[in-house]
Design a protein around this motif. Structure first.
Motif, PDB file in Angstrom:
ATOM      1  N   TYR A 101       0.695  -1.340  -0.038  1.00 42.59           N
ATOM      2  CA  TYR A 101      -0.063  -0.176  -0.095  1.00 42.59           C
ATOM      3  C   TYR A 101       0.832   1.370   0.040  1.00 42.59           C
ATOM      4  CZ  TYR A 101      -3.777  -3.252   1.019  1.00 42.59           C
ATOM      5  OH  TYR A 101      -4.687  -4.193   0.904  1.00 42.59           O
ATOM      6  N   GLY A 102       2.031   1.235   0.544  1.00 40.92           N
ATOM      7  CA  GLY A 102       2.961   2.166   0.435  1.00 40.92           C
ATOM      8  C   GLY A 102       3.149   2.529  -1.059  1.00 40.92           C
ATOM      9  N   SER A 103       3.659   1.554  -1.857  1.00 36.13           N
ATOM     10  CA  SER A 103       3.760   1.798  -3.259  1.00 36.13           C
ATOM     11  C   SER A 103       2.558   2.105  -4.010  1.00 36.13           C
ATOM     12  CB  SER A 103       4.243   0.334  -3.735  1.00 36.13           C
ATOM     13  OG  SER A 103       4.727   0.548  -4.912  1.00 36.13           O
ATOM     14  N   TRP A 104       1.604   1.758  -3.544  1.00 35.30           N
ATOM     15  CA  TRP A 104       0.044   2.372  -4.145  1.00 35.30           C
ATOM     16  C   TRP A 104       0.237   3.845  -3.807  1.00 35.30           C
ATOM     17  CZ3 TRP A 104      -4.764  -1.125  -3.254  1.00 35.30           C
ATOM     18  CH2 TRP A 104      -4.550  -2.513  -4.060  1.00 35.30           C
ATOM     19  N   LEU A 105       0.572   4.221  -2.641  1.00 37.23           N
ATOM     20  CA  LEU A 105       0.286   5.751  -2.286  1.00 37.23           C
ATOM     21  C   LEU A 105       1.266   6.472  -3.111  1.00 37.23           C
ATOM     22  CD1 LEU A 105      -0.477   8.096  -0.677  1.00 37.23           C
ATOM     23  CD2 LEU A 105       1.337   7.623   0.816  1.00 37.23           C
ATOM     24  N   THR A 106       2.327   5.951  -3.488  1.00 36.90           N
ATOM     25  CA  THR A 106       3.440   6.776  -4.207  1.00 36.90           C
ATOM     26  C   THR A 106       2.901   6.724  -5.635  1.00 36.90           C
ATOM     27  OG1 THR A 106       4.851   4.935  -4.503  1.00 36.90           O
ATOM     28  CG2 THR A 106       5.230   6.598  -2.617  1.00 36.90           C
ATOM     29  N   VAL A 107       2.585   5.686  -6.112  1.00 34.13           N
ATOM     30  CA  VAL A 107       2.085   5.603  -7.466  1.00 34.13           C
ATOM     31  C   VAL A 107       0.824   6.629  -7.800  1.00 34.13           C
ATOM     32  CG1 VAL A 107       1.045   4.172  -9.413  1.00 34.13           C
ATOM     33  CG2 VAL A 107       3.011   3.343  -8.133  1.00 34.13           C
ATOM     34  N   LEU A 108       0.175   6.243  -6.798  1.00 28.50           N
ATOM     35  CA  LEU A 108      -1.177   7.264  -6.877  1.00 28.50           C
ATOM     36  C   LEU A 108      -0.873   8.855  -6.866  1.00 28.50           C
ATOM     37  CD1 LEU A 108      -4.317   7.281  -6.674  1.00 28.50           C
ATOM     38  CD2 LEU A 108      -4.021   7.597  -4.234  1.00 28.50           C
ATOM     39  N   TYR A 109       0.234   9.180  -6.262  1.00 28.54           N
ATOM     40  CA  TYR A 109       0.704  10.288  -6.299  1.00 28.54           C
ATOM     41  C   TYR A 109       1.430  10.782  -7.634  1.00 28.54           C
ATOM     42  CZ  TYR A 109       3.640  14.197  -4.761  1.00 28.54           C
ATOM     43  OH  TYR A 109       4.617  15.545  -4.783  1.00 28.54           O
ATOM     44  N   LEU A 110       2.130   9.948  -8.082  1.00 24.91           N
ATOM     45  CA  LEU A 110       2.949  10.122  -9.447  1.00 24.91           C
ATOM     46  C   LEU A 110       1.814  10.195 -10.738  1.00 24.91           C
ATOM     47  CD1 LEU A 110       5.894  10.150  -9.762  1.00 24.91           C
ATOM     48  CD2 LEU A 110       5.860   7.698 -10.476  1.00 24.91           C
ATOM     49  N   VAL A 111       1.236   9.613 -10.719  1.00 22.11           N
ATOM     50  CA  VAL A 111       0.374   9.329 -11.849  1.00 22.11           C
ATOM     51  C   VAL A 111      -0.394  10.820 -12.297  1.00 22.11           C
ATOM     52  CG1 VAL A 111      -1.547   8.349 -13.270  1.00 22.11           C
ATOM     53  CG2 VAL A 111       0.172   6.944 -12.140  1.00 22.11           C
ATOM     54  N   PRO A 112      -1.271  11.405 -11.153  1.00 24.80           N
ATOM     55  CA  PRO A 112      -2.181  12.371 -11.426  1.00 24.80           C
ATOM     56  C   PRO A 112      -1.275  13.521 -11.897  1.00 24.80           C
ATOM     57  CG  PRO A 112      -2.394  11.873  -9.159  1.00 24.80           C
ATOM     58  CD  PRO A 112      -1.935  10.574  -9.874  1.00 24.80           C
ATOM     59  N   GLY A 113       0.118  13.569 -10.840  1.00 25.44           N
ATOM     60  CA  GLY A 113       0.844  14.638 -11.224  1.00 25.44           C
ATOM     61  C   GLY A 113       1.502  14.796 -12.434  1.00 25.44           C
ATOM     62  N   LEU A 114       1.823  13.475 -13.111  1.00 28.02           N
ATOM     63  CA  LEU A 114       2.299  13.574 -14.586  1.00 28.02           C
ATOM     64  C   LEU A 114       1.379  13.848 -15.530  1.00 28.02           C
ATOM     65  CD1 LEU A 114       4.775  10.383 -14.498  1.00 28.02           C
ATOM     66  CD2 LEU A 114       5.307  12.873 -14.602  1.00 28.02           C
ATOM     67  N   LEU A 115       0.113  13.467 -15.069  1.00 28.92           N
ATOM     68  CA  LEU A 115      -0.997  13.910 -16.081  1.00 28.92           C
ATOM     69  C   LEU A 115      -1.362  15.364 -15.795  1.00 28.92           C
ATOM     70  CD1 LEU A 115      -3.611  10.697 -15.615  1.00 28.92           C
ATOM     71  CD2 LEU A 115      -1.995  11.251 -17.467  1.00 28.92           C
ATOM     72  N   GLY A 116      -0.967  16.253 -15.035  1.00 25.96           N
ATOM     73  CA  GLY A 116      -1.225  17.611 -15.094  1.00 25.96           C
ATOM     74  C   GLY A 116      -1.536  18.322 -13.789  1.00 25.96           C
ATOM     75  N   LEU A 117      -2.012  17.679 -12.853  1.00 24.44           N
ATOM     76  CA  LEU A 117      -2.367  18.056 -11.373  1.00 24.44           C
ATOM     77  C   LEU A 117      -1.118  18.709 -10.823  1.00 24.44           C
ATOM     78  CD1 LEU A 117      -4.832  15.717 -10.312  1.00 24.44           C
ATOM     79  CD2 LEU A 117      -5.392  17.925 -10.969  1.00 24.44           C
ATOM     80  N   PRO A 118      -1.060  20.173 -10.388  1.00 24.12           N
ATOM     81  CA  PRO A 118       0.169  20.591  -9.787  1.00 24.12           C
ATOM     82  C   PRO A 118       0.430  20.245  -8.395  1.00 24.12           C
ATOM     83  CG  PRO A 118      -1.827  22.172  -9.603  1.00 24.12           C
ATOM     84  CD  PRO A 118      -2.139  20.918 -10.494  1.00 24.12           C
ATOM     85  N   ILE A 119       0.528  18.876  -8.164  1.00 25.01           N
ATOM     86  CA  ILE A 119       0.784  18.409  -6.625  1.00 25.01           C
ATOM     87  C   ILE A 119       2.451  18.153  -6.574  1.00 25.01           C
ATOM     88  CG2 ILE A 119      -1.602  17.370  -6.778  1.00 25.01           C
ATOM     89  CD1 ILE A 119      -0.164  14.672  -7.600  1.00 25.01           C
TER      90      ILE A 119
END
Length: 197
Positions: free
Chosen positions: A58-76
């Motif tokens: 789940y730690g990896s899920w969290l970091t992937v969940l953070y990475l994907v929308p950021g790369l899609l354009g969300l300014p996170i």
């Protein structure tokens, strides 16, 4: 009854990941820009606080969940978002964060150096993970500066200094995170149930 328990645990895990996702975004925004392609932020310390609670999966899920929308354009991310962020010198740290929960799980299983002392055992494991994170981050930074920005010779000394400064600050933050986590664990042994690494 059994199926309801599974659903409850699953919903609780999803909620926990959602809360930590928001906190991860906020920790990335608490950043200080330092010269020549680097940031000092609370993001690394936050990752080290969260991964023992969520575990490798789940730690990896969290970091992937953070990475994907950021790369899609969300300014996170610390300085925005978008696919072009892969050309930022700090993107290597985001890659390392995604790999770290699995690396941490392997280290914690193999680290028998201070098996009789929980604080030292956890601290050594965390510092090994921190070295891995910074090595990946530094290597990626050098790669981007050399092949994308095209200027590494003129900033080598400053690059090493800022990277070392960033690393030493993270060393201090990880120490206090580790101290806080072990202290809370000793006060409430039931928290062991949350540690699913």
């Amino acid at each position: 009854m059994y199926q309801q328990t599974n659903v409850s645990v699953s919903a609780q895990t999803i909620c926990k990941i959602g809360i930590y996702f928001v906190l991860l975004v906020l920790s990335a925004k608490v950043a200080i820009l330092i010269p020549f392609y680097d940031y000092i932020s609370l993001q690394t310390a936050f990752i080290f606080l969260v991964y023992p609670i969520l575990g490798a999966k789940y730690g990896s899920w969290l970091t992937v969940l953070y990475l994907v929308p950021g790369l899609l354009g969300l300014p996170i991310f610390a300085s925005g978002g978008g696919l072009g962020y892969i050309f930022k010198t700090t993107f290597g740290f985001l890659i390392a964060f995604t790999l770290m929960p699995f690396f941490a799980a392997l280290i914690r299983k193999g680290n028998k150096l201070f098996s009789h002392h929980q604080f030292l055992n956890t601290l050594v494991s965390n510092y090994l993970c921190l070295i891995m994170v910074h090595l990946i981050g530094f290597a990626y930074k050098c790669f981007i500066i050399k092949f994308y920005i095209g200027n590494i010779i003129n900033v080598t000394g400053i690059l090493v200094f800022t990277s070392l400064l960033d690393f030493l600050i993270d060393v201090d933050l990880i120490f206090f995170c580790n101290l806080s986590r072990v202290t809370n664990y000793q006060k409430n042994p039931l928290k062991k149930q949350l540690q699913s690494v």
